[in-house]
Design a protein around this motif. Structure first.
Motif, PDB file in Angstrom:
ATOM      1  N   ARG A   2      -0.290  14.271  31.884  1.00  0.00           N
ATOM      2  CA  ARG A   2       0.444  13.081  31.020  1.00  0.00           C
ATOM      3  C   ARG A   2       0.319  13.198  29.674  1.00  0.00           C
ATOM      4  O   ARG A   2       1.251  12.869  28.759  1.00  0.00           O
ATOM      5  CB  ARG A   2       0.454  11.862  31.792  1.00  0.00           C
ATOM      6  CG  ARG A   2       1.509  10.906  31.152  1.00  0.00           C
ATOM      7  CD  ARG A   2       1.574   9.813  31.618  1.00  0.00           C
ATOM      8  NE  ARG A   2       2.564   8.569  30.834  1.00  0.00           N
ATOM      9  CZ  ARG A   2       2.569   7.491  31.333  1.00  0.00           C
ATOM     10  NH1 ARG A   2       2.023   6.930  32.234  1.00  0.00           N
ATOM     11  NH2 ARG A   2       3.405   6.809  30.456  1.00  0.00           N
ATOM     12  N   GLU A  14       2.041  16.024  27.689  1.00  0.00           N
ATOM     13  CA  GLU A  14       3.521  16.119  28.099  1.00  0.00           C
ATOM     14  C   GLU A  14       4.091  15.021  27.414  1.00  0.00           C
ATOM     15  O   GLU A  14       5.455  14.901  27.059  1.00  0.00           O
ATOM     16  CB  GLU A  14       3.856  16.061  29.636  1.00  0.00           C
ATOM     17  CG  GLU A  14       3.264  17.423  30.238  1.00  0.00           C
ATOM     18  CD  GLU A  14       3.512  17.404  31.573  1.00  0.00           C
ATOM     19  OE1 GLU A  14       3.602  18.731  32.028  1.00  0.00           O
ATOM     20  OE2 GLU A  14       3.997  16.640  32.290  1.00  0.00           O
ATOM     21  N   ASP A  15       3.487  13.570  27.419  1.00  0.00           N
ATOM     22  CA  ASP A  15       4.376  12.307  27.094  1.00  0.00           C
ATOM     23  C   ASP A  15       3.842  12.228  25.519  1.00  0.00           C
ATOM     24  O   ASP A  15       3.236  11.376  24.936  1.00  0.00           O
ATOM     25  CB  ASP A  15       3.968  11.224  27.827  1.00  0.00           C
ATOM     26  CG  ASP A  15       4.794   9.975  27.933  1.00  0.00           C
ATOM     27  OD1 ASP A  15       5.381   9.836  26.795  1.00  0.00           O
ATOM     28  OD2 ASP A  15       4.519   9.220  28.506  1.00  0.00           O
TER      29      ASP A  15
END
Length: 356
Positions: free
Chosen positions: A315, A318-319
């Protein structure tokens, strides 16, 4: 003030504390079972290569009690400050005489060792009763200290914090490579193997990721062998002990700081990661929740599961929106609550109050 410290001369945290008092014009002496050079500090090395275990388990240091007592008599300090309760703190409680006595607790000595058996609990309670002041670096640990029968009016909660010279990072690097940082002591409590298992899962999706491991410890050989067993040596960089310049270089470049100990108080390196823009993933501990709100300025691992940890690590790749917003917030939190010089001035004022 003339202060006699009892502590590990090789510990970066103990040295940082001692150097602050040195730099603020105090006369500083240090009694230690480890030899190290600290400019401007008179070191009394106890010799014999005695290693004080983290839980105070090595009783050989008790043979040096009379020697330590004589040294303290010669120094004639205004105050004694012992670092780590179940080893140097216990020594201090025996040799202090009528000299004001402060114990600085560091985490395991309060959160783990007293729970091992009745003897350690009684020893901890004994030292706490002998103190004129106990310093703690988190609200959670202070609560545990009070549960161990310490006088709540003698407990000072003060995170070590980040130095003003370290927070002059106005141009935090926004775009970073997929670099994960593990900077905790290599021991069972740090759960490094869980991090390695999770990282191997991350590599299945992002094979250009990298894990950097710093520090050393009792599990070092085991960890290095496990890296080979997982066949991820080409993506893991083990650096061992590093200095503060190297520390901040890594934190200023790393995407994600992963720290998942089973037990811990406020981690100085966590605070340093927050100011440096390295996104924190931490274990679900009360002290960590004093600094990290899950999904806002970091991510909290609910259980020690490598699959779940790998999801959190992915995460952070990707975030991008979460990463960007957390950096601004974390820098604000540190500036408001964890400036080293401000917090240590609270300690100095407390010492002066004791002497009055």
């Amino acid at each position: 003030m003339k202060i006699c410290f009892l502590g590990d001369a090789g510990s970066i945290h103990t040295r940082r504390w001692i150097e602050f008092f040195r730099d603020t014009g105090n006369e500083v002496h240090l009694i230690s079972f480890r030899k190290a050079d600290i400019n401007g500090v008179k070191l009394y090395y106890m010799g014999d290569s005695i290693n004080i275990d983290s839980d105070g388990g090595n009783k050989q240091y008790l043979k040096k009690i009379f020697k330590i007592k004589n040294i303290i008599k010669q120094i004639n300090p205004d105050l004694i400050n012992a670092h780590y309760l179940t080893s140097y703190g216990f020594i201090g409680s025996i040799v202090k005489g009528k000299i004001p006595f402060v114990v600085s607790t560091w985490g395991t000595d309060i959160l783990v060792t007293p729970k091992k058996n009745k003897v350690y609990k009684l020893l901890t309670e004994y030292v706490l009763k002998k103190c004129d002041l106990v310093t703690s670096d988190s609200d959670y640990m202070s609560e545990e200290i009070i549960k161990l029968k310490a006088d709540k009016n003698k407990v000072l909660t003060v995170p070590m914090g980040v130095s003003l010279s370290d927070i002059n990072i106005e141009n935090i690097k926004e775009e970073r490579e997929k670099i994960f940082l593990s900077m905790r002591t290599l021991c069972e409590n740090s759960n490094i193997e869980c991090i390695l298992d999770a990282f191997k899962r991350v590599l299945e999706k992002y094979n250009d990721s990298k894990l950097i491991i710093t520090n050393s410890g009792s599990s070092e050989k085991q960890i290095l062998n496990y890296i080979k067993e997982l066949r991820i040596e080409d993506r893991v960089d083990f650096k061992g002990f590093i200095n503060r310049d190297q520390l901040f270089e890594l934190l200023n470049n790393g995407l994600t700081f992963v720290s998942i100990p089973t037990s811990d108080s406020t981690s100085v390196t966590l605070l340093e990661s927050m100011i440096s823009g390295s996104f924190p993933i931490v274990s679900d501990l009360p002290a960590n929740r004093e600094w990290i709100e899950n999904g806002v300025n970091g991510l909290i691992l609910d259980e020690f599961d490598s699959k779940e940890l790998s999801k959190l690590m992915i995460r952070t790749i990707e975030d991008k929106e979460l990463i960007e917003s957390s950096r601004k917030l974390n820098k604000k939190i540190i500036k408001e609550r964890a400036i080293w010089e401000d917090n240590m001035n609270m300690v100095i004022n407390s010492y002066k109050a004791i002497l009055k």
